[in-house]
Design a protein around this motif. Sequence first.
Motif, PDB file in Angstrom:
ATOM      1  N   ARG A  51       7.362  31.541   0.488  1.00 58.73           N
ATOM      2  CA  ARG A  51       6.444  31.548   1.645  1.00 58.73           C
ATOM      3  C   ARG A  51       5.809  30.177   1.845  1.00 58.73           C
ATOM      4  O   ARG A  51       5.670  29.704   2.982  1.00 58.73           O
ATOM      5  CB  ARG A  51       5.346  32.591   1.410  1.00 58.73           C
ATOM      6  CG  ARG A  51       4.220  32.557   2.442  1.00 58.73           C
ATOM      7  CD  ARG A  51       3.201  33.649   2.154  1.00 58.73           C
ATOM      8  NE  ARG A  51       2.032  33.531   3.005  1.00 58.73           N
ATOM      9  CZ  ARG A  51       0.915  32.888   2.672  1.00 58.73           C
ATOM     10  NH1 ARG A  51       0.828  32.278   1.488  1.00 58.73           N
ATOM     11  NH2 ARG A  51      -0.114  32.822   3.508  1.00 58.73           N
ATOM     12  N   GLY A  55       6.203  27.869   5.131  1.00 60.75           N
ATOM     13  CA  GLY A  55       5.000  27.435   5.846  1.00 60.75           C
ATOM     14  C   GLY A  55       4.974  25.938   6.069  1.00 60.75           C
ATOM     15  O   GLY A  55       4.620  25.465   7.155  1.00 60.75           O
ATOM     16  N   TYR A  58       7.472  25.103   8.730  1.00 61.42           N
ATOM     17  CA  TYR A  58       6.975  25.478  10.064  1.00 61.42           C
ATOM     18  C   TYR A  58       6.049  24.400  10.627  1.00 61.42           C
ATOM     19  O   TYR A  58       6.157  24.012  11.801  1.00 61.42           O
ATOM     20  CB  TYR A  58       6.234  26.813   9.975  1.00 61.42           C
ATOM     21  CG  TYR A  58       5.640  27.278  11.285  1.00 61.42           C
ATOM     22  CD1 TYR A  58       6.411  27.982  12.203  1.00 61.42           C
ATOM     23  CD2 TYR A  58       4.310  27.019  11.600  1.00 61.42           C
ATOM     24  CE1 TYR A  58       5.877  28.416  13.409  1.00 61.42           C
ATOM     25  CE2 TYR A  58       3.762  27.438  12.798  1.00 61.42           C
ATOM     26  CZ  TYR A  58       4.554  28.145  13.700  1.00 61.42           C
ATOM     27  OH  TYR A  58       4.022  28.553  14.893  1.00 61.42           O
TER      28      TYR A  58
END
Length: 372
Positions: A51, A55, A58
């Motif tokens: 994750r 992140g 992104y």
Amino acid sequence: MAAGSVRADSADYKYILSNDVPLIDVRAPVEFAQGAFPCAVNLPLMTDSEREAVGICYKQHGQEAAVQLGHTLVAGEEREARTAAWLAYCRQHPDGYLCCFRGGLRSHLVQQWLHDAGVDYPLIEGGFKALRQYVLTATEEMAAYPIMLIGGNTGCGKTRLVRDLTAALDLEGVARHRGSSFGRTLVQQSSQIDFENRLAIAMLKKQAQGIRHWFLEDEGRIIGSNHLPLPLYNHMQLAPVAVIEMPFDERLHSLHEEYIDLMHAEYVRVYGPDEGWERYGEYLRHGMHAIRRRLGLERYAQLNGSLEEALILQRETGDSRRHTDWLVPLLREYYDPMYTYQLGLKKERIVFRGSYEEVKSYLMTTSQTYGD
């Protein structure tokens, strides 16, 4: 049901929470640990490190690149293993839901993978965030119900009475802590969000039974490491109080049984004789240490010495009676004066005083009309 669809009750948060509908929470473990619902199991789409990597991607390269990285990280055997876990849970709980933070990309992706494997499983509209917002709003609304507090000195049976009354909320039970410096239980306290979620669900279940008023133990705002929601606490500060009056010797007996004998037995049951004894001793020492400044360091040293002597005798003979050597002065010099002062601040709100049975009878009679 096609992939991406929802059931008719996918946004019926009240029903979902008050009926303990099973949830597959696909958020990362670190998110789940920060706050979740008691009916949820954490079967994450991504690990914490995955994750974090997605992140960062992104932020640096945008959503498309982040999604592609996610597919790369959760592929092959990893995807098969995680899908197998979701499928097993779906078969075990066909009435459940998928849930991610906002009911967006992660839960939709898991839903699609389940669909590809032959299982159509609905998701929570709005995800954890929507459920959480519902909890906060519902708590504020239900906190406005009429409240009566149950007061009394330490050991008078307030918590026991709360558990005997249909319209009562066991705040200490929800917090997994008995409120005092010796209030720890063998069940570890959870995050503030978890506590608030459990409390809201307890209130919703009472509401579903037709309860529209609350009997609550006279608590401070902090119970161990958990804080009462401010709307509820503020309303408690205006509530009438029914006070249990119990002779000192009866309270002493009750406290000795609950905090000494039963806690020792429970530690031994869970951890075995040797480790259980060590944890039991640490529990008592921690409770005394927590109030050392309020006792004053000289008095703390004296009472702590009595505690150590009582532990030695109990360890050698099994006799726990010496614990009264520190428990009696602790009640007389610390707990009783503190509660007498606190109750004095509420003297204008005291509406009844009596024995345990008298207060119970009064509250049961009051419950028939309270809040009408």
